[in-house]
Write an enzyme that holds these catalytic residues in place. Sequence first.
Site, mmCIF file in Angstrom:
data_model
loop_
_atom_site.group_PDB
_atom_site.id
_atom_site.type_symbol
_atom_site.label_atom_id
_atom_site.label_comp_id
_atom_site.label_asym_id
_atom_site.label_seq_id
_atom_site.Cartn_x
_atom_site.Cartn_y
_atom_site.Cartn_z
ATOM 1 N N TRP A 12 -31.199 -92.706 -33.101
ATOM 2 C CA TRP A 12 -32.601 -92.932 -33.468
ATOM 3 C C TRP A 12 -33.537 -92.687 -32.291
ATOM 4 C CZ3 TRP A 12 -32.807 -98.047 -36.869
ATOM 5 C CH2 TRP A 12 -31.937 -97.893 -37.964
ATOM 6 N N LYS A 13 -32.983 -92.547 -31.097
ATOM 7 C CA LYS A 13 -33.796 -92.366 -29.887
ATOM 8 C C LYS A 13 -34.840 -93.493 -29.789
ATOM 9 C CE LYS A 13 -32.644 -87.536 -30.085
ATOM 10 N NZ LYS A 13 -32.993 -86.163 -29.793
ATOM 11 N N HIS A 21 -26.483 -88.473 -22.877
ATOM 12 C CA HIS A 21 -27.290 -87.616 -23.743
ATOM 13 C C HIS A 21 -28.140 -86.689 -22.867
ATOM 14 C CE1 HIS A 21 -30.385 -86.316 -26.537
ATOM 15 N NE2 HIS A 21 -29.507 -86.557 -27.486
ATOM 16 N N GLU A 80 -31.098 -85.888 -22.950
ATOM 17 C CA GLU A 80 -32.414 -86.430 -22.546
ATOM 18 C C GLU A 80 -32.270 -87.361 -21.353
ATOM 19 O OE1 GLU A 80 -33.483 -87.765 -26.467
ATOM 20 O OE2 GLU A 80 -33.622 -85.655 -27.072
ATOM 21 N N GLU A 102 -23.710 -80.734 -27.678
ATOM 22 C CA GLU A 102 -25.099 -80.567 -28.104
ATOM 23 C C GLU A 102 -25.794 -79.532 -27.236
ATOM 24 O OE1 GLU A 102 -26.598 -84.300 -30.306
ATOM 25 O OE2 GLU A 102 -26.946 -84.614 -28.189
ATOM 26 N N GLY A 152 -33.641 -81.128 -31.618
ATOM 27 C CA GLY A 152 -35.014 -81.409 -32.055
ATOM 28 C C GLY A 152 -35.852 -80.158 -32.265
ATOM 29 N N SER A 212 -30.144 -80.389 -34.380
ATOM 30 C CA SER A 212 -30.767 -79.952 -35.632
ATOM 31 C C SER A 212 -29.810 -79.925 -36.826
ATOM 32 C CB SER A 212 -31.457 -78.590 -35.440
ATOM 33 O OG SER A 212 -32.480 -78.699 -34.466
ATOM 34 N N GLY A 243 -30.016 -86.514 -34.771
ATOM 35 C CA GLY A 243 -31.238 -87.143 -34.282
ATOM 36 C C GLY A 243 -32.254 -87.285 -35.408
ATOM 37 N N GLY A 244 -33.161 -86.331 -35.502
ATOM 38 C CA GLY A 244 -34.278 -86.395 -36.455
ATOM 39 C C GLY A 244 -33.863 -86.780 -37.867
HETATM 40 P P1 PGA Z 1 -31.660 -83.584 -33.435
HETATM 41 O O1 PGA Z 1 -31.131 -84.452 -32.191
HETATM 42 O O2 PGA Z 1 -30.695 -83.794 -34.589
HETATM 43 O O3 PGA Z 1 -33.029 -84.135 -33.738
HETATM 44 O O4 PGA Z 1 -31.700 -82.167 -33.006
HETATM 45 C C1 PGA Z 1 -29.777 -84.542 -31.887
HETATM 46 C C2 PGA Z 1 -29.560 -85.408 -30.673
HETATM 47 O O5 PGA Z 1 -30.379 -85.368 -29.738
HETATM 48 O O6 PGA Z 1 -28.580 -86.161 -30.581
#
Ligand code: PGA
Length: 258
Positions: A15-16, A100, A102, A172, A178, A218, A239-240
């Site tokens: 969910w970030k 991750h 990020e 990833e 994203g 994605s 993620g999203g």
């Molecule tokens: P995303 O993110 O599905 O929004 O691309 C994946 C993630 O960062 O784990």
Amino acid sequence: MGVKGMRIPVIAGNWKMNKNIVESASLVKELKDFVRGIKGVDIVVCPPFSSLWVVKEIISETNIHLGAQNMYWETKGAFTGEISPLMLKDVGCEYIILGHSERRQYFKETSKEVARKTEVALSVNLTPIICVGENLEERENGKTESVIEEEIKALFPKIDPTFAARIIIAYEPIWAIGTGKSSSSEDASVIIKYIRELFSSKYGSKIAERIRILYGGSVNPKNIGEFINESDIDGALVGGASLNALTFSQIAKAAKIL
Ligand code: PGA
């Protein structure tokens, strides 16, 4: 049953830094109904720290498992602002996302630090979901495999062979996160096979074949089928699309072993 049949797929929602307490509760209540009774896939939600408790209360005695998005490598002490793996266990986490992109990119986490966290997570019986992946520039310069190799090999000194089969890797590609632009399943599969080979050369094929390796970037209800059809891809880090109960449940349903 092929080798893949030994590995239960994982669909983990990252969910970030989204969803306050009320929003988290409503998302997971809806999700609980959508995935009720589904077996053959490990469904994991990773809310922000502030929502872990409320989410845990709602998912107890369901088929949804709890994870967190980061932790520190010490279990207690004077580390202002950090969170202990034992605190995450205490609130009901079974999984932990580590490294991750990020965190590597914005918080300068190194592969060595990710390895330290992995070691501690395993020692307290949290299942680490360790993220690896190349950025666009690295990909365009043909460096994907060397980036992955560095990120995976850094883990080896900290993963005891007795624990190795328990880890989960999420491949990833950073350019796919994203962006709505996922990797092709064929390309992802090539890298995921490569990751399995790296583990095989260190821990032997028996252990490597038990490690679950996910794709992330994605993923949505439309493309999950392609990824899951690949013999080496064991699910997805989402993620999203995990911020919506219906789409996340559709992804989980598509990934389950029949
Ligand atoms: P995303 O993110 O599905 O929004 O691309 C994946 C993630 O960062 O784990």
